[in-house]
Design a protein around this motif. Structure first.
Motif, PDB file in Angstrom:
ATOM      1  N   SER A   1      -4.339  -1.672  -7.679  1.00  9.73           N
ATOM      2  CA  SER A   1      -4.771  -1.064  -6.499  1.00  9.73           C
ATOM      3  C   SER A   1      -4.984  -0.214  -7.015  1.00  9.73           C
ATOM      4  O   SER A   1      -4.786   1.152  -7.094  1.00  9.73           O
ATOM      5  CB  SER A   1      -3.139  -1.193  -5.606  1.00  9.73           C
ATOM      6  OG  SER A   1      -2.304  -0.394  -6.190  1.00  9.73           O
TER       7      SER A   1
ATOM      8  N   PHE B   1      -8.478  -5.287   1.089  1.00 11.55           N
ATOM      9  CA  PHE B   1      -6.525  -4.610   1.110  1.00 11.55           C
ATOM     10  C   PHE B   1      -5.610  -6.219   2.058  1.00 11.55           C
ATOM     11  O   PHE B   1      -6.531  -6.993   1.878  1.00 11.55           O
ATOM     12  CB  PHE B   1      -6.847  -3.304   2.278  1.00 11.55           C
ATOM     13  CG  PHE B   1      -7.701  -3.718   3.223  1.00 11.55           C
ATOM     14  CD1 PHE B   1      -6.767  -4.302   4.436  1.00 11.55           C
ATOM     15  CD2 PHE B   1      -9.089  -4.114   3.789  1.00 11.55           C
ATOM     16  CE1 PHE B   1      -7.733  -4.430   6.004  1.00 11.55           C
ATOM     17  CE2 PHE B   1      -9.734  -3.260   4.985  1.00 11.55           C
ATOM     18  CZ  PHE B   1      -8.749  -3.567   5.607  1.00 11.55           C
ATOM     19  N   GLY B   2      -4.685  -6.120   2.082  1.00 12.49           N
ATOM     20  CA  GLY B   2      -4.062  -6.417   2.459  1.00 12.49           C
ATOM     21  C   GLY B   2      -4.289  -7.236   3.936  1.00 12.49           C
ATOM     22  O   GLY B   2      -4.175  -8.307   3.869  1.00 12.49           O
TER      23      GLY B   2
ATOM     24  N   LEU C   1      -2.081   6.652   7.267  1.00  8.22           N
ATOM     25  CA  LEU C   1      -1.948   6.339   5.982  1.00  8.22           C
ATOM     26  C   LEU C   1      -3.810   5.391   5.247  1.00  8.22           C
ATOM     27  O   LEU C   1      -3.781   5.231   6.437  1.00  8.22           O
ATOM     28  CB  LEU C   1      -1.034   5.809   6.140  1.00  8.22           C
ATOM     29  CG  LEU C   1      -0.132   6.411   6.321  1.00  8.22           C
ATOM     30  CD1 LEU C   1       1.491   5.361   5.704  1.00  8.22           C
ATOM     31  CD2 LEU C   1       1.155   6.949   5.002  1.00  8.22           C
ATOM     32  N   PRO C   2      -4.219   6.002   4.406  1.00 11.57           N
ATOM     33  CA  PRO C   2      -4.693   5.482   3.575  1.00 11.57           C
ATOM     34  C   PRO C   2      -4.406   3.826   3.264  1.00 11.57           C
ATOM     35  O   PRO C   2      -3.583   3.489   3.011  1.00 11.57           O
ATOM     36  CB  PRO C   2      -5.130   6.730   2.637  1.00 11.57           C
ATOM     37  CG  PRO C   2      -3.535   6.853   2.350  1.00 11.57           C
ATOM     38  CD  PRO C   2      -2.888   7.212   3.806  1.00 11.57           C
ATOM     39  N   ARG C   3      -5.081   3.509   3.477  1.00 19.84           N
ATOM     40  CA  ARG C   3      -5.173   1.571   2.846  1.00 19.84           C
ATOM     41  C   ARG C   3      -4.804   1.713   1.857  1.00 19.84           C
ATOM     42  O   ARG C   3      -5.920   2.382   1.192  1.00 19.84           O
ATOM     43  CB  ARG C   3      -6.322   0.820   3.825  1.00 19.84           C
ATOM     44  CG  ARG C   3      -6.027   0.355   5.486  1.00 19.84           C
ATOM     45  CD  ARG C   3      -7.066  -0.214   5.657  1.00 19.84           C
ATOM     46  NE  ARG C   3      -8.473   0.292   5.094  1.00 19.84           N
ATOM     47  CZ  ARG C   3      -9.118  -0.215   6.384  1.00 19.84           C
ATOM     48  NH1 ARG C   3      -9.356  -1.489   7.028  1.00 19.84           N
ATOM     49  NH2 ARG C   3     -10.427  -0.228   5.734  1.00 19.84           N
ATOM     50  N   ARG C   4      -4.210   0.638   1.104  1.00 18.54           N
ATOM     51  CA  ARG C   4      -4.098   0.455  -0.160  1.00 18.54           C
ATOM     52  C   ARG C   4      -5.695  -0.332  -1.056  1.00 18.54           C
ATOM     53  O   ARG C   4      -4.830  -1.593   0.081  1.00 18.54           O
ATOM     54  CB  ARG C   4      -2.515   0.546  -0.905  1.00 18.54           C
ATOM     55  CG  ARG C   4      -3.017   0.375  -1.427  1.00 18.54           C
ATOM     56  CD  ARG C   4      -0.697   0.717  -2.450  1.00 18.54           C
ATOM     57  NE  ARG C   4      -1.566   1.428  -4.179  1.00 18.54           N
ATOM     58  CZ  ARG C   4      -1.449   2.554  -3.746  1.00 18.54           C
ATOM     59  NH1 ARG C   4      -1.531   3.352  -3.076  1.00 18.54           N
ATOM     60  NH2 ARG C   4      -1.598   3.332  -5.824  1.00 18.54           N
TER      61      ARG C   4
ATOM     62  N   GLN D   1      -5.657   4.040  -3.126  1.00 18.29           N
ATOM     63  CA  GLN D   1      -5.531   4.363  -2.273  1.00 18.29           C
ATOM     64  C   GLN D   1      -7.780   3.955  -1.970  1.00 18.29           C
ATOM     65  O   GLN D   1      -7.627   4.848  -2.659  1.00 18.29           O
ATOM     66  CB  GLN D   1      -5.466   5.623  -1.544  1.00 18.29           C
ATOM     67  CG  GLN D   1      -3.818   5.777  -2.085  1.00 18.29           C
ATOM     68  CD  GLN D   1      -3.397   6.542  -1.274  1.00 18.29           C
ATOM     69  OE1 GLN D   1      -3.075   7.775  -1.970  1.00 18.29           O
ATOM     70  NE2 GLN D   1      -1.683   6.402  -1.196  1.00 18.29           N
ATOM     71  N   GLU D   2      -7.378   4.566  -0.255  1.00 19.52           N
ATOM     72  CA  GLU D   2      -8.930   4.323   0.196  1.00 19.52           C
ATOM     73  C   GLU D   2      -9.258   5.214  -0.500  1.00 19.52           C
ATOM     74  O   GLU D   2      -9.146   6.287   0.094  1.00 19.52           O
ATOM     75  CB  GLU D   2      -9.375   3.254   1.004  1.00 19.52           C
ATOM     76  CG  GLU D   2      -8.553   3.965   2.645  1.00 19.52           C
ATOM     77  CD  GLU D   2      -8.971   3.111   3.716  1.00 19.52           C
ATOM     78  OE1 GLU D   2      -9.726   2.458   3.494  1.00 19.52           O
ATOM     79  OE2 GLU D   2      -8.835   4.211   4.275  1.00 19.52           O
TER      80      GLU D   2
END
Lengths: 347, 105
Positions: free
Chosen positions: B60, B28-29, B72-75, B62-63
């Motif tokens: 990508s 992720f980012g 928010l879910p991470r990407r 969503q986790e």
């Protein structure tokens, strides 16, 4: 960990409202999700993330603005633009015809005739712009080619285009006006002497009849072309308030910043754009009635101001129009009245 | 009849770096920022990743999170085969352009 999840919640809520769904999901949400993970570590790391978030949101807004501005000019919008062009050209011809009708071509020389006719068409091009904006927004919205959030940017781009056309045609119009002015017979005046010969007397009557037109042309040549303005400062405030009231309930974005846009952009063209939005929400007779309501309301307001009644009478005109629409519809009056007051038309 | 010119994919230095970092696996980012040792910035990483996704260099998702999780879910980002090919071509081109004329023979 609960603190981590609540960090940036307000930011996410704000960003979700002002950006497109896809932009939020792919660009802004990942940055916020990472911020919420950072918050679990330390406030210092979280603080370092916020400037980055603001930059991401700024870029997201600029990207959305670009999409909003290009949306009405996409390849699938050609039918809407064809219909708009037809309406616009019809308006140009009508306005140009009206100007020619009120010009004494028979009293002008050849050069004057040509310049007056050309000037009438240029005036038509400019004067038809507001209705062209209405037609464009109406057809784009009716065909569902424009997302609600793109209205503000679209109308703003129309305002810029229309203003540029207006400014670009000013030198041409001034030049044509000077040519027409040079061709006008000096006898066209209120003081035209009545000739002794009874057979020639009709000429002096004709000269006197067109004196007002010549005075108007002289004023334009001497003072330049100006933007039309309501008669008095109170009138300007009343018109702007009415326009603003029109803008608020239309809800072209569905969020509170619709109000900010409406307040920020109150030139008359915005109103015409919003008319397009309001009109596109119905079909057949509803569109006709809504258009009639909007036009009656605005014309009544303008007339009240121009004839010197002032703001109180203007408000009365608005209320009377709104009441008329209120009783037209079949919904309970308390549900209709607020919208009718604001838009001058039934829901 | 003339052939339509092929549009060459473009790749920036930052994009090449991200592909190198993603070659190790899905990330992720924030992980990418940490792994880059200061070469990637918080303000630009998400914009670059979004652009790379539209170019087809990365994909990508969503986790996956347990039910009831808040926030928010991470990407998560993963490099594509196309992204790797463009990156390899980029490295070859970069090495070729770095040669001096004498070394090219």
């Amino acid at each position: 960990m609960a603190g981590a999840a609540t960090s940036g919640r307000w930011f996410a809520s704000f960003a979700r409202r002002v950006t497109r769904d896809s932009t939020f999901t792919l660009l802004v949400a990942p940055a916020i999700a990472d911020l919420q993970r950072e918050a679990a570590h330390s406030w210092r790391r979280q603080g370092r993330h916020y400037p980055g978030l603001i930059l991401v949101l700024t870029i997201a807004l600029l990207r959305d603005l670009r999409l909003d501005l290009t949306e009405p000019f996409g390849t699938n919008t050609a039918p809407a633009w064809t219909a708009t062009a037809t309406w616009y050209l019809a308006c140009v011809v009508t306005f140009a015809g009206a100007v020619i009708w009120t010009t004494p071509l028979h009293l002008l020389g050849t050069a004057g005739k040509l310049s007056a006719t050309a000037s009438a068409f240029v005036v038509g091009l400019v004067a038809a712009m507001p209705l062209g904006v209405t037609a464009a927004v109406f057809h784009l919205r009716r065909r569902e080619l424009l997302r609600p959030r793109a209205f503000a940017a679209t109308i703003a781009s129309f305002i810029v285009i229309a203003t540029l056309v207006h400014v670009a045609t000013l030198p041409v119009r001034s030049s044509l006006n000077r040519t027409t002015y040079a061709s006008v017979s000096p006898e066209i005046s209120r003081e035209a002497v009545l000739p002794d010969d009874p057979r020639q007397q009709y000429l002096a009557v004709e000269w006197r009849k067109w004196a007002g037109w010549r005075e108007s042309l002289t004023s334009t040549v001497m003072n330049g072309i100006t933007f039309p303005r309501p008669a008095d400062p109170v009138g300007i405030v009343a018109v702007e308030a009415h326009f603003l009231a029109n803008a608020l309930p239309v809800g072209f974005t569905g969020t509170t910043y619709a109000a900010i846009y409406a307040m920020a952009m109150t030139p008359p063209l915005l109103v015409f754009g919003l008319f397009g939005v309001a009109l596109s929400r119905g079909r057949g007779l509803t569109v006709l009635l809504r258009a009639l309501g909007l036009v009656t309301s605005c014309v009544g307001l303008q007339l009240a101001i121009l004839t010197g009644f002032g703001v109180s009478h203007s408000l009365v005109v608005m209320l009377v129009t709104a009441m008329a629409w209120t009783f037209y519809d079949k919904l309970p009056w308390w549900r209709r009245l607020p919208t009718c007051v604001a838009t001058g038309s039934p829901r | 009849m003339t052939e339509k010119p092929i549009r060459m994919p473009s790749i920036s230095g930052t994009e090449a770096l991200i592909i190198e970092l993603l070659d190790a696996g899905e990330r992720f980012g924030l992980e990418l920022i940490d792994a880059s040792e200061g070469r990637l910035k918080r303000g630009t990483i998400y914009v670059t990743l979004s652009r790379m996704e539209s170019k087809g260099f990365v994909v990508s998702r969503q986790e996956e999170r347990p039910a009831g999780a808040i926030g928010l879910p991470r990407r998560m980002y993963r490099v594509t085969g196309y992204g790797l090919k463009v990156h390899q071509a980029y490295l070859l081109l970069r090495d070729a352009l770095a040669l001096k004329p004498a070394e090219a023979h």
